[in-house]
Design a protein around this motif. Sequence first.
Motif, short mmCIF file in Angstrom:
data_model
loop_
_atom_site.label_atom_id
_atom_site.label_comp_id
_atom_site.label_asym_id
_atom_site.label_seq_id
_atom_site.Cartn_x
_atom_site.Cartn_y
_atom_site.Cartn_z
N ALA A 173 75.91 -107.07 45.37
CA ALA A 173 75.58 -105.69 45.71
C ALA A 173 75.48 -104.82 44.46
O ALA A 173 74.59 -103.96 44.35
CB ALA A 173 76.64 -105.13 46.66
N ARG A 174 76.37 -105.05 43.50
CA ARG A 174 76.35 -104.23 42.28
C ARG A 174 75.10 -104.47 41.45
O ARG A 174 74.70 -103.61 40.66
CB ARG A 174 77.60 -104.50 41.44
CG ARG A 174 77.77 -103.50 40.31
CD ARG A 174 79.15 -103.46 39.74
NE ARG A 174 79.54 -104.70 39.10
CZ ARG A 174 80.56 -104.80 38.25
NH1 ARG A 174 81.28 -103.73 37.96
NH2 ARG A 174 80.88 -105.96 37.72
N LEU A 175 74.48 -105.62 41.63
CA LEU A 175 73.24 -105.90 40.91
C LEU A 175 72.17 -104.86 41.24
O LEU A 175 71.43 -104.42 40.36
CB LEU A 175 72.75 -107.31 41.25
CG LEU A 175 71.45 -107.75 40.57
CD1 LEU A 175 71.62 -107.78 39.06
CD2 LEU A 175 71.03 -109.13 41.08
N ILE A 183 69.09 -97.10 47.01
CA ILE A 183 69.05 -97.28 48.46
C ILE A 183 69.59 -98.67 48.81
O ILE A 183 70.48 -98.82 49.66
CB ILE A 183 67.61 -97.13 49.00
CG1 ILE A 183 67.06 -95.74 48.68
CG2 ILE A 183 67.57 -97.38 50.50
CD1 ILE A 183 65.63 -95.55 49.12
N ALA A 184 69.03 -99.70 48.15
CA ALA A 184 69.48 -101.07 48.41
C ALA A 184 70.94 -101.25 48.02
O ALA A 184 71.69 -101.98 48.68
CB ALA A 184 68.60 -102.06 47.64
N SER A 185 71.36 -100.57 46.96
CA SER A 185 72.75 -100.66 46.51
C SER A 185 73.70 -100.16 47.59
O SER A 185 74.67 -100.84 47.95
CB SER A 185 72.93 -99.84 45.23
OG SER A 185 74.29 -99.73 44.89
N ARG A 186 73.42 -98.99 48.13
CA ARG A 186 74.31 -98.42 49.15
C ARG A 186 74.34 -99.29 50.41
O ARG A 186 75.40 -99.55 50.98
CB ARG A 186 73.86 -97.00 49.51
CG ARG A 186 74.81 -96.28 50.46
CD ARG A 186 74.41 -94.82 50.62
NE ARG A 186 75.39 -94.11 51.43
CZ ARG A 186 75.36 -94.05 52.76
NH1 ARG A 186 74.39 -94.68 53.42
NH2 ARG A 186 76.28 -93.39 53.43
N ARG A 190 77.67 -101.35 51.80
CA ARG A 190 78.15 -101.11 53.16
C ARG A 190 78.17 -102.41 53.97
O ARG A 190 79.09 -102.63 54.78
CB ARG A 190 77.26 -100.06 53.85
CG ARG A 190 77.50 -98.64 53.34
CD ARG A 190 76.45 -97.68 53.88
NE ARG A 190 76.51 -97.59 55.32
CZ ARG A 190 77.30 -96.76 56.00
NH1 ARG A 190 78.11 -95.94 55.35
NH2 ARG A 190 77.27 -96.72 57.32
N ASN A 191 77.20 -103.27 53.75
CA ASN A 191 77.17 -104.55 54.45
C ASN A 191 78.33 -105.45 54.01
O ASN A 191 78.85 -106.24 54.81
CB ASN A 191 75.84 -105.26 54.20
CG ASN A 191 74.70 -104.64 54.98
OD1 ASN A 191 74.92 -103.96 55.99
ND2 ASN A 191 73.48 -104.85 54.52
N VAL A 192 78.71 -105.35 52.73
CA VAL A 192 79.86 -106.13 52.25
C VAL A 192 81.11 -105.76 53.04
O VAL A 192 81.87 -106.63 53.50
CB VAL A 192 80.08 -105.90 50.74
CG1 VAL A 192 81.40 -106.51 50.30
CG2 VAL A 192 78.94 -106.51 49.94
#
Length: 341
Positions: A173-175, A183-186, A190-192
Amino acid sequence: MRTIRFILPFLSAIVAFSSCKSQYEMLLNSNDADLKYEAAFQYFNDSKFTKAASLFESMSVLTGGTERDDTVQYYWGLSNYRAKDFYKAETNFQKFIESYPRSPFAPEARFLRLDCLYRQTLRYELDQSPTYVAINAIAEYMAEYPEATNIKICQEMLDDLNERLDTKAFEAARLYYRMEDYIASRVSFRNVLKDDSENVFREDILYYIAMSSYRYAQLSVHQKQKERYMTFVDDYLNFIGEYPESSYRRELDAIYRRSQRALGRYQGLPADEELEELDSRAFEKERRRMARSEAGQIRKGAKANERLVDATEDAVIIDGMINEAEAKSMPAEKKVRNKRD
């Protein structure tokens, strides 16, 4: 003579090595179970585990169905384990447990199988399929043998494997955050938490969720910023609700004040570039500066109004002059027309 003296020790060593090798090969191909049994344990006790494993393996055909079979099967696996061939050892122990579940060696074999599975797992950057297999096996063992002497070690292995999975999910996710795809990061962070709410990096994940919201709001067009700053405010409140004493708190507090200022509701201390609070004197100075700025804006507005009034009056005067000039020009035009007529 000197040459012969130097050559003789080498020849003796070669002959001795050849005889040892021949003796081991003879044992390996022998059908004498007793001889193999004694030799295998001799190699095992001498820490020659690879040779011991080969002898126990060849002996398993001869001892099948006898009283020695469980011992041979167990030490075959143990020899591979000591030789650090964990894949073969795990296979040996699994077969042993299925064949001799009530053997005196069974409890130790069950634990050693778990250790083999644990040692076959890979670092978090690589495929984690072996990790899931090991976690399931360890969890089953702990549920079946809650009073086992190795239960503490099993818990440590389980914690390490779960942390490895948590690390993989967190870094993936941090990548996106490092790529500035906020957007993809957040969504990823959240999915994690959706998949594992007890992730060991929960505090960091909530921090990055808030930071992703803030960065995304910063980069948004003006019409979208208000809505997206509000999203950051929600994420910020979620974070401080769970971790009020976090080391991230000071940074997020300063960013929260910035977002409040961007939303037009800024009432606290201004956040400087180093994200440090101003001391009382600096704050008073800032307050006065802001007051002077507001007064200046008021004065500028008043002057602008005065200029607008003056401009309006000038426009009225000019319009009057134009109308007067037009009125004077009309009789002259009539005279010209009369002369033409």
